[in-house]
Design a protein around this motif. Structure first.
Motif, short mmCIF file in Angstrom:
data_model
loop_
_atom_site.label_atom_id
_atom_site.label_comp_id
_atom_site.label_asym_id
_atom_site.label_seq_id
_atom_site.Cartn_x
_atom_site.Cartn_y
_atom_site.Cartn_z
N ALA A 126 35.14 41.56 49.66
CA ALA A 126 35.16 40.20 49.78
C ALA A 126 34.11 39.47 49.23
CB ALA A 126 35.87 39.90 50.77
N ALA A 127 33.40 39.95 48.19
CA ALA A 127 32.22 38.84 47.87
C ALA A 127 32.30 38.84 46.17
CB ALA A 127 30.86 39.69 48.25
N PRO A 128 31.61 37.89 45.65
CA PRO A 128 31.78 37.96 44.14
C PRO A 128 31.22 38.88 43.39
CG PRO A 128 31.01 35.84 45.21
CD PRO A 128 31.11 36.84 46.20
N LEU A 129 31.95 39.67 42.61
CA LEU A 129 31.31 41.14 42.15
C LEU A 129 31.42 41.04 40.59
CD1 LEU A 129 31.37 44.07 42.50
CD2 LEU A 129 33.45 44.17 42.29
N THR A 130 30.40 41.50 40.06
CA THR A 130 29.75 41.84 38.59
C THR A 130 29.91 43.42 38.53
OG1 THR A 130 28.97 39.62 38.26
CG2 THR A 130 28.46 41.34 36.81
N CYS A 131 30.56 43.80 37.46
CA CYS A 131 30.65 45.07 37.05
C CYS A 131 29.96 45.47 35.74
CB CYS A 131 31.85 45.77 37.25
SG CYS A 131 32.76 45.64 38.82
N GLN A 190 39.70 40.05 39.22
CA GLN A 190 38.87 39.32 40.03
C GLN A 190 37.36 39.41 39.80
OE1 GLN A 190 40.59 42.19 41.04
NE2 GLN A 190 40.07 42.35 43.36
N ALA A 191 37.27 40.59 39.42
CA ALA A 191 35.64 41.00 38.93
C ALA A 191 35.25 40.58 37.67
CB ALA A 191 35.44 42.55 39.07
N HIS A 192 33.96 40.33 37.48
CA HIS A 192 33.52 39.74 36.13
C HIS A 192 32.90 41.20 35.51
CE1 HIS A 192 31.26 37.78 32.88
NE2 HIS A 192 29.88 38.25 33.20
N VAL A 193 33.46 41.64 34.34
CA VAL A 193 33.09 42.44 33.80
C VAL A 193 32.02 42.37 32.80
CG1 VAL A 193 33.80 45.09 32.54
CG2 VAL A 193 35.10 43.80 34.53
N LEU A 194 30.94 43.08 32.70
CA LEU A 194 29.81 42.84 31.56
C LEU A 194 29.50 43.73 30.94
CD1 LEU A 194 27.64 40.68 30.71
CD2 LEU A 194 25.89 41.82 32.35
N VAL A 229 27.54 40.83 44.71
CA VAL A 229 27.50 42.35 44.51
C VAL A 229 27.61 42.54 43.01
CG1 VAL A 229 28.65 44.52 44.80
CG2 VAL A 229 28.70 42.75 46.50
N VAL A 230 26.63 43.36 42.55
CA VAL A 230 26.44 43.81 41.18
C VAL A 230 26.70 45.57 41.23
CG1 VAL A 230 25.19 44.45 39.11
CG2 VAL A 230 25.29 41.94 40.41
N GLU A 231 27.67 46.02 40.43
CA GLU A 231 27.79 47.31 40.29
C GLU A 231 27.58 47.84 38.84
OE1 GLU A 231 31.64 50.91 40.51
OE2 GLU A 231 31.98 48.63 40.47
N MET A 257 36.11 51.99 28.92
CA MET A 257 36.22 52.12 30.27
C MET A 257 36.16 50.63 30.97
SD MET A 257 35.70 55.44 31.03
CE MET A 257 34.93 55.88 32.34
N ALA A 258 35.53 49.62 30.51
CA ALA A 258 35.29 48.34 30.60
C ALA A 258 36.61 47.51 30.50
CB ALA A 258 34.46 47.36 29.74
N SER A 259 37.78 47.99 29.56
CA SER A 259 39.02 47.57 29.28
C SER A 259 39.89 47.97 30.64
CB SER A 259 39.60 47.91 28.15
OG SER A 259 40.70 47.60 27.92
N ARG A 260 39.64 49.24 30.92
CA ARG A 260 40.60 49.67 32.41
C ARG A 260 40.05 48.87 33.50
NH1 ARG A 260 43.73 54.35 32.07
NH2 ARG A 260 44.17 53.44 34.12
#
Length: 242
Positions: A55-60, A77-81, A37-39, A67-70
């Motif tokens: 419950a899937a691998p998630l990239t935000c 558990q999410a990868h924040v880009l 999943v990509v958000e 905002m990204a820090s929050r």
């Protein structure tokens, strides 16, 4: 989208979340748990709250560092880009689900649908969702809209189903449909003014006009007994990559 960074903390506390039923609707449409999943435009994670339950691998993807820090603190558990959607390069194998909550209008209109389609695997799912802030009491609705029109007659509100019509018009997706979820949300004077203070059109106005608007809205809420009840309409637009 970095207009919201200055109010990141308030955005997190004042903005309402999404109904958990969205997760079931997305899973049912997709046909099970997506492999990835990509958000897009994740903000502080209001939409992420729904997506992590898949419950899937998630990239935000989020362009504003505040905002990204929050987001990182809230969802380790999410990868924040830290990136815009336009700068982002999807993996060569594509993603199974591309989601966007309350940020689709910030993406480049001429390319957002095509880029979303190109990022998805064959049969992948596009899921766009957001709130429409209406008012349960017609008298409150009339008074607030009249006051806001007086302060800024140029402000326009998008139709509730605008994302659905945007996806249909682009012609990049098949099996496009929209689901709607509705609830009443009572807010105190302070809660309502805090919410309004996080809206993009409000933040784009000069400080003096912001103060005038909040003062006038506060007086209206006081006149209505100190509470505003929102008619909160959440729309979920779903489309399939052919």
């Amino acid at each position: 989208m970095d207009v919201f960074g200055s109010v990141a903390d308030q955005y997190e506390t004042a903005r309402p979340g999404y109904p958990p039923e969205l997760a079931d609707a997305i899973t049912d449409y997709h046909g099970g748990t997506p492999s990835r999943v990509v958000e897009v435009g994740a903000g502080t994670g209001k939409g992420t709250e729904v997506l992590v339950t898949l419950a899937a691998p998630l990239t935000c993807i989020e362009p504003d560092p505040r905002m990204a820090s929050r987001l990182t603190d809230k969802f380790p558990q999410a990868h924040v880009l830290l990136s815009t959607f336009e700068q982002w390069r999807p993996p060569p194998e594509g993603v199974a689900l591309l989601a966007c909550a309350m940020a689709w209008h910030w993406l480049e209109p001429a390319t957002r649908n095509a880029k979303a389609r190109a990022a998805l695997t064959a049969g992948g799912t596009l899921a766009l969702f957001g709130h429409r802030y209406g008012y349960a009491d017609p008298d409150q609705a009339t008074a607030i809209h009249t006051m806001l029109d007086t302060l800024d007659p140029t402000a326009k509100e998008r139709p509730a189903d605008w994302m659905y019509h945007d996806v249909i018009a682009a012609g990049e997706f098949t099996d496009v449909h929209v689901k709607r979820f509705r609830r009443k949300l009572p807010l105190t004077r302070d809660e309502y003014l805090a919410l309004v203070s996080t809206f993009g059109p409000f933040l784009a106005r000069p400080p003096q006009l912001q103060r005038q608007g909040l003062d006038a809205l506060g007086r209206l809420v006081d006149d209505f007994g100190g509470t505003i009840t929102l008619d909160l309409l959440t729309t979920l637009t779903l489309g399939r990559a052919a």
